[in-house]
Write a protein that holds these residues in place. Structure first.
Motif, mmCIF file in Angstrom:
data_model
loop_
_atom_site.group_PDB
_atom_site.id
_atom_site.type_symbol
_atom_site.label_atom_id
_atom_site.label_comp_id
_atom_site.label_asym_id
_atom_site.label_seq_id
_atom_site.Cartn_x
_atom_site.Cartn_y
_atom_site.Cartn_z
ATOM 1 N N MET A 179 1.164 -0.826 0.228
ATOM 2 C CA MET A 179 -0.226 0.117 -0.276
ATOM 3 C C MET A 179 1.408 1.351 -0.049
ATOM 4 S SD MET A 179 -2.426 -0.995 2.825
ATOM 5 C CE MET A 179 -3.414 0.036 3.521
ATOM 6 N N ASP A 180 1.906 1.105 1.212
ATOM 7 C CA ASP A 180 2.666 2.244 0.923
ATOM 8 C C ASP A 180 3.694 2.640 -0.515
ATOM 9 O OD1 ASP A 180 2.492 2.739 3.426
ATOM 10 O OD2 ASP A 180 4.092 2.738 4.334
ATOM 11 N N MET A 181 3.784 1.100 -0.925
ATOM 12 C CA MET A 181 4.226 1.410 -2.387
ATOM 13 C C MET A 181 3.221 1.826 -3.869
ATOM 14 S SD MET A 181 7.185 0.701 -4.537
ATOM 15 C CE MET A 181 8.376 -0.920 -3.480
ATOM 16 N N GLU A 182 2.298 1.679 -3.754
ATOM 17 C CA GLU A 182 1.653 2.147 -4.058
ATOM 18 C C GLU A 182 1.149 3.872 -4.465
ATOM 19 O OE1 GLU A 182 -3.087 1.656 -6.077
ATOM 20 O OE2 GLU A 182 -2.711 0.588 -4.649
ATOM 21 N N PHE A 183 1.533 4.265 -2.589
ATOM 22 C CA PHE A 183 1.079 5.920 -2.460
ATOM 23 C C PHE A 183 2.135 6.705 -2.828
ATOM 24 C CE2 PHE A 183 2.292 9.244 -0.020
ATOM 25 C CZ PHE A 183 1.325 10.064 0.565
ATOM 26 N N ILE A 184 3.743 5.449 -2.762
ATOM 27 C CA ILE A 184 4.793 6.251 -3.469
ATOM 28 C C ILE A 184 4.862 6.794 -4.907
ATOM 29 C CG2 ILE A 184 7.219 6.521 -3.560
ATOM 30 C CD1 ILE A 184 6.887 4.816 -0.886
ATOM 31 N N LEU A 185 4.753 5.436 -5.620
ATOM 32 C CA LEU A 185 4.342 5.964 -7.055
ATOM 33 C C LEU A 185 2.987 6.748 -7.571
ATOM 34 C CD1 LEU A 185 5.616 1.652 -7.647
ATOM 35 C CD2 LEU A 185 6.938 4.188 -7.901
#
Length: 466
Positions: A444-450
């Motif tokens: 979920m954090d990866m999606e937020f960053i991307l």
């Protein structure tokens, strides 16, 4: 048939009467057949997906549908939008444009690229992914020129002192040439904290292994770069404030000029063996069925010898190999090097998977692949209380802890008693659940960053129930 029936009736009066009756029956059967066919066709239409706007209409709209069908060859298909239709999802995997493509470029140093292909497990479904590799920073620059008009980049760098800086320089050269392209980096192999971080601001975001360490904590923080633990944005509290850090790179303030716009993030060391990385989320093998009370296998270091001594061990030479015996008893095998002496299959299936407890001493760094290997198979980790990364995530890693290894050994002895079997099993299950949540929150954090780096609209990050 009807004409033949009429002729046959002309030869006899009684036959003519039967013919009229038979003819009426045939007409009736034909009409029934037509009605059944129409009903079946209507049901079939109701089963066909609404693709052109004129199929699957309600009965009350059949005349309108007939009109649309008659004019189909003269007009483009109509797309009807009903009041109760759901809105399309924001990220449709079938509508991938520039802001959905990502090239993950892995350097060829050390065990990469073969052992460095794992990031795809944490990418959102709307990302169209391609893995490539590069031999030198200049080669990476050529890949940027080849793909940057159509995609974003995430570099996986072993981070040697002579490679991360030149790679950042290649990125900087192309900032104005490809303004719509984002450039991230995954910084690996910095367990001794010897690599400079001064080039981090040249990237849009940075992921890295190795959060910090006890003896170099202050030195690392002296670079003024806060490191966020992956998973905390979505499932915990981000102690360093919201992202992005500034509105755009050209207007970078002095306060945040040392940090990438979308931050620096610590990601735990991933299990990189197929037997673990392909493992589904299942309940761990029951603790009471595991024959080994506790175990450790790895290189011999001074710190690990302290651990072995704390368990009352003594070394013996057995056929040229070091074997440690303990009064717990705990199996401690010192090997000649990193992942040496045992096959991966033997280590996973016979050692840690069949151990109730796995010892987790520091090696080159407090972080080690061993921690998440243990959590994956449900073996309870045992470690020192002040290990920095243990409490960096949204909740502490479930483990047996103590201020010293002697304290840890005392707690292990207590948990191995029959009256503590339920408590030990609960700790095993909690560890599996924690690791599954950590991976989910990391994604979920990866999606937020991307989303941020790619310029996508974000609906925000919802907190997960703990």
């Amino acid at each position: 048939m009807i004409l033949r029936g009429g002729r046959r009736g002309a030869g006899s009066g009684s036959g003519h009467g039967r013919s009229n009756s038979s003819s009426s029956l045939r007409w009736l059967m034909l009409l029934v057949s037509i009605c059944i066919a129409m009903l079946m066709f209507g049901n079939l239409r109701s089963m066909i997906p609404l693709t052109s706007g004129h199929l699957g209409c309600p009965i009350g709209q059949q005349q309108q549908a007939s009109s649309m069908l008659s004019s189909e060859n003269h007009h483009p298909p109509l797309h009807l939008h009903h009041q109760h239709d759901e809105q399309p999802q924001e990220f449709d995997a079938t509508l991938i444009h520039h802001d959905g493509r990502l090239v993950i470029a892995i350097d060829q140093q050390g065990s990469c690229p073969d052992k460095c292909v794992f990031l795809h497990k944490y990418l959102p479904s709307w990302v169209a992914l391609r893995y490539v590799s590069f031999a030198t920073p200049q080669h990476a620059g050529q890949l940027m020129d080849q793909y940057a008009n159509h995609t974003h980049f995430l570099f996986v760098s072993r981070g040697w002192k002579k490679s991360l800086g030149p790679l950042a320089a290649e990125v900087q050269k192309r900032r104005h040439q490809y303004p719509a392209t984002s450039f991230g980096v995954f910084h690996m192999s910095d367990e001794f904290f010897q690599h400079t971080t001064k080039n981090y601001p040249r990237f849009d975001y940075v992921l890295r292994h190795y959060l910090t360490t006890r003896d170099k904590h202050e030195k690392f923080l002296s670079n003024r770069i806060p490191v966020r633990a992956m998973g905390n944005i979505s499932c915990g509290k981000d102690r360093y404030g919201p992202l992005p850090l500034r509105s755009n790179d050209d207007a970078a303030s002095e306060k945040n000029s040392y940090e990438p716009k979308w931050g620096v993030h610590w990601m735990f060391l991933n299990e990189d063996t197929p037997i673990l990385s392909t493992r589904s989320t299942t309940a761990p093998w029951p603790i009471h069925l595991r024959p080994t009370p506790c175990s450790f296998a790895g290189r011999a270091t001074p710190a690990r010898q302290i651990m072995a001594d704390a368990f009352g061990t003594h070394q013996q030479e057995v056929q040229g190999q070091h074997k440690d015996q303990s009064f717990i008893p705990c199996s401690i095998d010192f090997t000649d090097g990193f992942r040496q002496g045992k096959s991966t299959w033997q280590y996973i299936t016979e050692d840690i998977s069949m151990s109730k407890i796995g010892l987790h001493p520091a090696g080159n760094n407090e972080e080690c692949y061993r921690m998440f290997e243990l959590l994956t198979v449900g073996t309870v980790p045992a470690m020192l209380e002040d290990t920095p990364f243990r409490t960096a995530t949204f909740e502490p890693i479930p483990a047996i802890v103590g201020k010293t290894w002697r304290d840890v050994s005392v707690e292990i002895q207590r948990l191995l008693q029959p009256n503590a079997a339920t408590e030990l099993q609960a700790l095993s299950t909690k560890g599996v659940q924690f690791y599954e949540k950590l991976r989910r929150c990391t994604a979920m954090d990866m999606e937020f960053i991307l989303k941020g780096a790619f310029g996508r609209k974000s609906r925000g990050v919802e907190k997960q129930n703990k």
